[in-house]
Design an enzyme around this catalytic site. Structure first.
Site, PDB file in Angstrom:
ATOM      1  CB  SER A 128     -20.348  -0.640  78.434  1.00 57.40           C
ATOM      2  OG  SER A 128     -18.984  -0.773  78.785  1.00 57.40           O
ATOM      3  CE1 TYR A 174     -24.141  -0.739  78.775  1.00 58.52           C
ATOM      4  CE2 TYR A 174     -23.578  -2.915  77.940  1.00 58.52           C
ATOM      5  CZ  TYR A 174     -24.179  -1.682  77.764  1.00 58.52           C
ATOM      6  OH  TYR A 174     -24.818  -1.404  76.574  1.00 58.52           O
ATOM      7  N   GLY A 175     -20.638  -2.158  84.291  1.00 54.93           N
ATOM      8  CA  GLY A 175     -20.037  -2.974  85.344  1.00 54.93           C
ATOM      9  C   GLY A 175     -20.664  -2.839  86.714  1.00 54.93           C
ATOM     10  CB  CYS A 226     -18.948  -5.419  77.366  1.00 59.81           C
ATOM     11  SG  CYS A 226     -19.283  -4.857  79.032  1.00 59.81           S
ATOM     12  CG  ASN A 227     -14.305  -8.888  80.368  1.00 58.19           C
ATOM     13  OD1 ASN A 227     -13.736  -9.945  80.589  1.00 58.19           O
ATOM     14  ND2 ASN A 227     -13.789  -7.976  79.548  1.00 58.19           N
ATOM     15  CB  THR A 228     -20.163  -6.221  82.568  1.00 58.96           C
ATOM     16  OG1 THR A 228     -18.983  -5.665  83.164  1.00 58.96           O
ATOM     17  CG2 THR A 228     -21.271  -6.244  83.587  1.00 58.96           C
ATOM     18  CD  GLU A 256     -13.712   5.218  80.255  1.00 57.52           C
ATOM     19  OE1 GLU A 256     -14.229   6.346  80.261  1.00 57.52           O
ATOM     20  OE2 GLU A 256     -14.346   4.163  80.058  1.00 57.52           O
ATOM     21  CB  CYS A 314     -12.330  -5.391  83.204  1.00 54.09           C
ATOM     22  SG  CYS A 314     -12.996  -3.744  82.898  1.00 54.09           S
ATOM     23  CB  THR A 315     -12.963  -3.687  77.954  1.00 51.76           C
ATOM     24  OG1 THR A 315     -13.687  -2.872  78.892  1.00 51.76           O
ATOM     25  CG2 THR A 315     -13.898  -4.657  77.281  1.00 51.76           C
TER      26      THR A 315
END
Ligand code: DGL
Length: 272
Positions: A14, A45-46, A76-78, A155, A188-189
């Site tokens: 994402s 996206y999450g 992306c995990n989601t 981030e 999660c990334t």
């Protein structure tokens, strides 16, 4: 031959987070060229529905396929949690998500058979890790929790100190690790950037599992099994594509990749 041994590995996420997966791929498979697509115009996206994340994921995959890729990694995990079957149906190349490799790695690590998984709200609500862990070890007891604030903290570069520690204490307390849980999947990334603070909060009896490393290993196996791995050192190419203007991706991404990013190109996606 297009999409053959000399083609690149396509990776999408994402946004910047998937660079942690790209880094693991670059470490594990240094001879392979890569094309990374970060959908920075549509991140996150999450917190979005599975239906929307699947549409975005298909658009990402089709854009990358134009770049002559021989395998697609859904960093992306989601997206891995909700869109993998649709991606596998539409693409004529191997598609590797992060969920099954992460779950299999956790099943190998746990001694008590009790595993916790943290991820975005979308990943946890999908039940994908829970299902993959049960396939890996049917008697597994799985605890889960969504930890959405870890994404902006990573981030922002707030990975140490009081603020992330307090957030981690809040998320990782209250029952998540009760009853002999000895393994925590970072689903999660972004979470590998917070692994020091997470480890400090959960203590040494809990082993952290990073899906990124397990995914790079799985990719290496798939390439070998299908005779797709590069055997001799040829010049390695690194391409970065983004859907918003590149400035923030380059700045934040360097921290996720652990090295400077040499330019990214903005593209448009055809989202149906
Ligand atoms: N890449 C996402 C994941 O691993 C996290 C960021 C987002 O919500 O888009 O689930």
């Amino acid at each position: 031959m297009r999409h053959g041994r000399h083609a690149a590995i396509g990776v999408f996420d994402s946004g910047v987070g998937g660079l942690t997966v790209l880094k693991a791929i670059m470490d594990r498979l240094p001879l392979e060229s890569t094309v990374y697509l970060g959908d920075t115009a549509r991140v996150p996206y999450g917190t979005k529905s599975g239906e929307v994340v699947t549409r975005y994921s298909l658009a990402n995959a089709h854009a990358l396929f134009e770049y002559d890729i021989k395998a697609l990694v859904v960093a992306c995990n989601t997206a891995s949690a909700v869109a993998l079957p649709a991606l596998e149906r539409e693409l004529p190349i191997p598609v590797i998500g992060v969920i099954i490799p992460g779950a299999e790695a956790a099943a190998k690590v746990t001694r008590t058979g009790k595993v916790a998984v943290i991820g975005t709200p979308g990943t946890i609500a999908s039940g994908a890790y829970q299902a993959a862990l049960k396939v890996a070890a049917p008697s597994m007891e799985v605890h889960t929790r969504a930890c959405p604030l870890f994404v902006p903290l990573a981030e922002e570069g707030w990975t140490e100190g009081d603020v992330p520690r307090l957030v981690a204490e809040k998320y990782l307390g209250a029952g998540l690790l009760d009853g002999d849980v000895d393994t925590l999947v970072l689903g999660c990334t972004h979470y590998p950037l917070l692994s020091s603070i997470i480890q400090a909060v959960v203590g040494p009896r809990v082993t952290l599992v990073d899906s990124a490393i397990a995914t790079a290993e799985r990719l290496a196996t798939v390439l070998r099994e299908r005779d797709l791995e590069r055997l001799e050192p040829t010049p390695v190419e690194r391409h970065y594509l983004v859907t918003d203007t590149p400035a923030r991706f380059l700045e934040v991404g360097a921290r996720f990749l652990g090295q400077p990013l040499s330019g990214a190109r903005q593209i448009d996606l055809h989202v149906k």
